[in-house]
Design an enzyme around this catalytic site. Structure first.
Site, short mmCIF file in Angstrom:
data_model
loop_
_atom_site.label_atom_id
_atom_site.label_comp_id
_atom_site.label_asym_id
_atom_site.label_seq_id
_atom_site.Cartn_x
_atom_site.Cartn_y
_atom_site.Cartn_z
N LYS A 156 -19.29 0.85 -3.60
CA LYS A 156 -18.32 0.89 -2.53
C LYS A 156 -18.93 1.61 -1.32
CE LYS A 156 -13.31 1.32 -2.35
NZ LYS A 156 -12.11 1.83 -3.05
N GLU A 176 2.15 -1.27 -12.99
CA GLU A 176 3.48 -0.84 -12.55
C GLU A 176 4.52 -0.98 -13.65
OE1 GLU A 176 1.08 -2.18 -9.01
OE2 GLU A 176 1.59 -3.08 -10.95
N ARG A 210 7.12 -5.31 -8.90
CA ARG A 210 6.41 -5.81 -10.06
C ARG A 210 6.95 -5.23 -11.37
NH1 ARG A 210 0.08 -6.02 -8.81
NH2 ARG A 210 0.34 -8.14 -9.55
#
Length: 642
Positions: free
Chosen positions: A284, A371, A399
């Site tokens: 990253k 979630e 969700r």
């Protein structure tokens, strides 16, 4: 601007990319990375994830015949290099601005954006659907899902793997799943041996030998031994056994920044039928030292910055955000109540829980991008007498709706949902907007819904919801509020009660003159409503609760005013205004009600202040709507209420 990027200037589409000699791809990737950094420094947006996928993006568009071959990017916050290479290079300075290109893939933006994303872990399901559609239609094309290691923590990704690795009616889709592992959390460092074995395992010789050995040994005692030996051998060089068990041919891990390895590897995999799984390791922030050193900080840029200097703190400390207010409240409440536990689905920084994690590590749970699990996990904790606080973005709570109803509310468990990013979210656009939580939570039995108007009220609302004996949601927007002064003590509101903030001096007219109007404000729109009310001499109530609604206050305002106006930063359909009209109907009261809120459409990305103005939810817009409805034409009122 393109004078500094001579190779990139030649690439108007992936077809131009595929015409380049292979030795020019590395210099092109270097230019692409620098161009993305240059653009994001001027517009803001996701940074580290995009810098990490440059070589992978170049390799994919070089090897696959896009857009005929389908690329599905999970979440989509790593697609800036993809956008540059697919005809949107010259529009990158409009990124995330109103009228400009989105920060996420959109089907209506480009044929290369084959599936719209913004939420995590949908790519494998979508690409599997595309691969099976190609089989059913007799078309020869590939579908590729690019998913991050964080997104692989979601159950939906494994549900898709479980389904994609088996035949359906004798058909298997030509699906390639690429796991972009950018945290080194799964694999060991990548070396020459791994690179060689990965390429070997993707090639035709290995495939032919493997399948030939299977056919020869299938009905002999050696078959099971050979199968186990293969799994054990592959497990020694990569974590592929689990994916093999799903029915995928696992290859990797490989260096996702090494084009010399990636391209032949992808070429091998493109020629192979059926479900394939490629594990690439990327860094990253690759190529930008500041982002490499602090990938969390450089995940995204909120605005412009100097790439040579990086992110710098503002000279004047900004007003605290609602997120920061929540984080401070969480620590303060945890000090008072040892039963408090904090839960987040992979949003520690975004939800303001860093300090809580540091101070109360045994009471902090990051469950990953899961979630559904986060809500049912909270329900289990609540069953045992603990007091869970689920810190979750409004858009992500969607969700876990079934779990909210079935596992929490049905059992009336004391779980507090701290809903960050309620309402419009500006540059992130429609995929992340929290427009719907009032509508989808207030209809749930046992569920309380609180709407604080500012930072101080947010702290009080959280305490009020936490002390409630059942489930409650407290919704608050992204960014800072009005700068309201907060008190340190943790105090609570009277349950289900609003307050009057302004009383109109105008008398009630009963439909025979300029009407006396009352504005019922829910949440942060209290402040523009107060400003509009000053110009109109209207009454203003700060309602604070959508559920339970302050029925006594609503009835009083209905009886003492000629018309009501409801104002909320959420969808009108089913929202707080609907709660008011339902309450009036139940009481047999009929009078004009104007409901102001977000329209029944997806609001595009852009500056949040401008977007609220365009939706008519700033002070001028609220005043204009009230004047047009009630002050420019005779007011109709039922005689039943005279």
């Amino acid at each position: 601007m393109l004078n500094n990027y001579p190779l990139l200037a030649k690439v108007e589409s992936p077809s131009d990319l595929r015409k380049l000699p292979r030795q020019q791809l590395k210099p092109l990737a270097d230019e692409l990375r620098a161009y993305v950094l240059d653009c994001v420094s001027k517009t803001g947006g996701h940074l580290g994830s995009n810098l990490g996928t440059v070589e992978l993006t170049v390799a994919l568009h070089y090897v696959f015949n896009t857009p005929e071959d389908r690329l599905v990017w999970d979440v989509g916050h790593q697609t800036y290099p993809h956008k540059v290479l697919t005809g949107r290079r010259d529009r990158m300075l409009s990124l995330r601005q109103r009228g400009g290109i989105s920060g996420f893939p959109r089907r209506d933006e480009s044929e290369y954006d084959t599936f719209g994303t913004g939420h995590s872990s949908t790519s494998i399901s979508a690409a599997h659907g595309m691969a099976m559609a190609a089989k059913l239609k007799g078309e020869s094309r590939k579908a590729v899902a690019i998913i991050g290691d964080g997104a692989m923590t979601a159950g939906m990704a494994f549900e898709a793997l479980n389904n994609a690795g088996i035949p359906h009616g004798g058909l298997m889709g030509d699906l390639l799943v690429i796991l972009n592992d950018n945290d080194m959390s799964i694999s060991p460092p990548v070396g020459a041996l791994n690179k060689y074995l990965a390429r070997l395992m993707s090639g035709n010789f290995y495939t032919a030998a493997r399948e030939g050995a299977k056919s020869v040994l299938k009905n002999t005692p050696l078959y099971e031994f050979a199968r186990r030996f293969e799994e054990h051998t592959k497990g020694m060089v990569g974590p592929g056994t689990i994916f093999e068990e799903f029915g995928f041919n696992y290859v990797g891990p490989v260096d996702g920044h090494d084009l010399e390895s990636l391209i032949p590897l992808l070429e091998n995999l493109r020629s192979r039928p059926g479900p394939q799984f490629l594990h690439v390791v990327t860094k990253k922030g690759q190529g930008y030292k500041l982002a490499e050193a602090d990938p969390v900080k450089y995940h995204a840029a909120s605005g412009k910055f100097d790439p040579a200097v990086g992110f710098v703190k503002a000279a004047t400390p900004p007003k605290p955000t609602f997120t920061q207010v929540f984080g401070e409240w969480l620590c303060d409440m945890a000090e008072q109540d040892a039963k408090l536990v904090g839960i987040t689905p992979a949003m520690r920084e975004g939800s303001g829980m860093v300090e809580f994690h540091q101070r109360f590590p045994t009471r902090y749970y990051d469950v990953g991008i899961a979630e559904q699990h986060s809500v049912t996990f909270a329900a289990g904790l609540a069953c045992e007498g603990l007091k869970p606080v689920v810190a979750i973005y409004s858009t992500f709570l969607q969700r876990a709706y079934d779990q909210m109803i079935h596992d929490v509310a049905l059992q009336n468990l004391p779980v507090l949902f701290a809903l960050d990013r309620a309402g419009l979210v500006g540059a992130d656009g429609a995929t992340h907007a929290g427009n719907y939580d009032i509508a989808f939570t207030r209809c749930i039995p046992n569920m309380a819904v609180l709407t604080p108007a500012d930072e101080a009220e947010c702290r009080t609302a959280l305490t009020t919801g936490y002390q409630h004996t059942g489930p409650a949601t407290v919704r608050y927007p992204r960014g800072a509020g009005v700068g309201a002064e907060m008190t340190k003590p943790l105090t609570a509101w009277p349950w289900g009660k609003g307050e009057m903030r302004r009383h109109s001096a105008r008398p009630q007219t009963h439909g025979r003159g300029t009407p006396r109007i009352a504005v019922l404000a829910f949440g942060p729109l209290l402040y523009p409503a107060l400003k509009a009310a000053e110009a109109l001499d209207a009454s203003v109530a700060n309602m604070r609760f959508v559920k339970p609604l302050d029925l006594e206050l609503v009835v009083e305002l209905a009886r003492t005013h000629d018309a009501l106006v409801t104002v909320e930063d959420s969808c009108i359909m089913g929202g707080a205004g609907s709660a008011v009209t339902e309450a009036l109907s139940a009481q047999g009261l009929t009078l004009p009600v104007l409901q102001l809120g977000l329209p029944d459409e997806y609001v595009e990305h852009g500056d949040p202040v401008k977007l609220m103005s365009l939706c008519g939810l700033d002070a001028a817009g609220i005043e204009k709507s009230i004047r047009e409805r009630f002050l420019s034409a005779p007011l109709l009122r039922s005689v039943a209420n005279e």
